[in-house]
Design a protein around this motif. Structure first.
Motif, PDB file in Angstrom:
ATOM      1  N   MET A   1       0.849  -1.205   0.000  1.00  0.00           N
ATOM      2  CA  MET A   1       0.000   0.000   0.000  1.00  0.00           C
ATOM      3  C   MET A   1       0.884   1.254   0.000  1.00  0.00           C
ATOM      4  SD  MET A   1      -2.960   1.035   2.739  1.00  0.00           S
ATOM      5  CE  MET A   1      -3.883   2.552   2.561  1.00  0.00           C
ATOM      6  N   ILE A   2       0.577   2.181  -0.893  1.00  0.00           N
ATOM      7  CA  ILE A   2       1.381   3.394  -1.008  1.00  0.00           C
ATOM      8  C   ILE A   2       1.135   4.304   0.196  1.00  0.00           C
ATOM      9  CG2 ILE A   2      -0.393   4.584  -2.374  1.00  0.00           C
ATOM     10  CD1 ILE A   2       1.925   5.933  -3.905  1.00  0.00           C
ATOM     11  N   SER A   3       2.219   4.839   0.751  1.00  0.00           N
ATOM     12  CA  SER A   3       2.098   5.717   1.914  1.00  0.00           C
ATOM     13  C   SER A   3       1.693   7.124   1.473  1.00  0.00           C
ATOM     14  CB  SER A   3       3.432   5.779   2.664  1.00  0.00           C
ATOM     15  OG  SER A   3       4.385   6.519   1.923  1.00  0.00           O
ATOM     16  N   ASP A   4       1.269   7.931   2.448  1.00  0.00           N
ATOM     17  CA  ASP A   4       0.896   9.317   2.144  1.00  0.00           C
ATOM     18  C   ASP A   4       2.081  10.092   1.575  1.00  0.00           C
ATOM     19  OD1 ASP A   4      -1.421   8.471   3.366  1.00  0.00           O
ATOM     20  OD2 ASP A   4      -1.748  10.364   4.405  1.00  0.00           O
ATOM     21  N   VAL A   5       3.264   9.859   2.136  1.00  0.00           N
ATOM     22  CA  VAL A   5       4.456  10.554   1.652  1.00  0.00           C
ATOM     23  C   VAL A   5       4.733  10.185   0.197  1.00  0.00           C
ATOM     24  CG1 VAL A   5       6.966  10.728   1.872  1.00  0.00           C
ATOM     25  CG2 VAL A   5       5.526  10.877   3.905  1.00  0.00           C
ATOM     26  N   PHE A 249       4.613   9.632   8.079  1.00  0.00           N
ATOM     27  CA  PHE A 249       4.333   8.604   7.091  1.00  0.00           C
ATOM     28  C   PHE A 249       5.542   8.164   6.266  1.00  0.00           C
ATOM     29  CE2 PHE A 249       0.201  10.785   7.649  1.00  0.00           C
ATOM     30  CZ  PHE A 249      -0.536   9.716   8.081  1.00  0.00           C
ATOM     31  N   LYS A 250       6.723   8.675   6.576  1.00  0.00           N
ATOM     32  CA  LYS A 250       7.891   8.244   5.817  1.00  0.00           C
ATOM     33  C   LYS A 250       8.189   6.792   6.113  1.00  0.00           C
ATOM     34  CE  LYS A 250      11.423   9.643   9.209  1.00  0.00           C
ATOM     35  NZ  LYS A 250      12.644  10.436   9.443  1.00  0.00           N
ATOM     36  N   ALA A 251       8.836   6.141   5.165  1.00  0.00           N
ATOM     37  CA  ALA A 251       9.168   4.725   5.331  1.00  0.00           C
ATOM     38  C   ALA A 251      10.184   4.571   6.458  1.00  0.00           C
ATOM     39  CB  ALA A 251       9.734   4.163   4.034  1.00  0.00           C
ATOM     40  N   PRO A 252       9.970   3.638   7.365  1.00  0.00           N
ATOM     41  CA  PRO A 252      10.926   3.448   8.481  1.00  0.00           C
ATOM     42  C   PRO A 252      12.243   2.896   7.972  1.00  0.00           C
ATOM     43  CG  PRO A 252       9.274   1.696   8.458  1.00  0.00           C
ATOM     44  CD  PRO A 252       8.844   2.687   7.422  1.00  0.00           C
TER      45      PRO A 252
END
Length: 257
Positions: A1-5, A249-252
């Protein structure tokens, strides 16, 4: 699922590519965003003038109708400078673009918005519609806007575009058209009613004032007013909203095992 960022970054890069490959088309989209806000300004300020004897009702009418401009921009597809301060900063935060890459886009969008709204507002005043009630109403607005505390004006600009960009963010996230319409209209009312400062909207109301009132008003502080509201709008969208959204919302980062 694509994140908001990732979603916002993709949208920001699309805008950047459009500006890079077809700047005239991008400018026209910016012009139309200003024109749509100009239509909203005509409606809301005419209502304000008509209801000037009932100040509370008039202020609510102005705030409640101005949102139609942002609704038109979202639904009809146009480029609003204040919204782009939020969306197009995401590729920069994600290190996909640099600030110098997006500055020409911001400048083009700003100019297009100002030309669009000023032109529509100029035509409205030159058309002579509601002249008898618009003259005293605009004079009161100009006197209020041109007597300001610089710090307070900057803060009002920051808060304004924080709210505008929340509305634009909601427009991207919310899929149901009815819900989107209600959310955007209420959020725009949230910044108009307290008197927060939107640089593009100010460009329109100043165009109305200069066309209607001419030399009867001292315009010497108008450039400073526009500068401070613009800087505040940039901070509100690109820092106050964009940075927390990016951090949320950035990728960890992956930890080395």
């Amino acid at each position: 699922m694509i994140s908001d960022v990732d979603m916002l970054c993709k949208l920001g890069k699309i805008k950047y590519q459009l500006m890079k490959t077809d700047p005239l088309r991008f400018f026209v989209r910016a012009f139309m965003a200003g024109a749509y806000l100009g239509l909203a300004a005509i409606l809301s300020y005419t209502l304000g003038a008509l209801l000037s004897d009932h100040s509370v009702v008039g202020k609510i009418a102005v705030a409640g109708t101005f949102g139609i401009g942002l609704v038109a921009i979202i639904y009809l597809g146009a480029e609003l400078f204040t919204g782009n301060c939020f969306v197009t900063i995401m590729p920069v935060l994600k290190k996909k673009l640099k600030v110098r890459d997006i500055l020409p886009m911001w400048i083009t969008c700003y100019i297009g918005n100002m030309v669009g709204i000023a032109f529509i507002c100029f035509l409205f005043i030159k058309g002579g519609s509601q002249e008898a009630i618009m003259t005293p109403y605009l004079k009161g607005i100009m006197e209020a806007k041109l007597h300001f505390n610089a710090v307070e004006l900057l803060i009002r600009g920051i808060l304004c575009n924080f709210i505008v960009c929340v509305a634009a963010y909601s427009g991207v996230k919310v899929k149901d058209d009815t819900a989107k319409l209600i959310i955007v209209m209420i959020l725009v009312m949230t910044f108009v009613l307290p008197g927060f400062e939107h640089c593009v909207a100010n460009g329109g109301i100043f165009a109305m004032g200069m066309t209607q009132l001419g030399n009867t008003v001292d315009w010497s502080l108008m450039p400073l007013h526009m500068l401070l509201s613009t800087i505040g709008n940039i901070i509100g969208g690109s820092v106050l909203l964009a940075v927390p959204v990016y951090m949320m919302f950035k990728a960890p980062k992956e930890k080395n095992m």
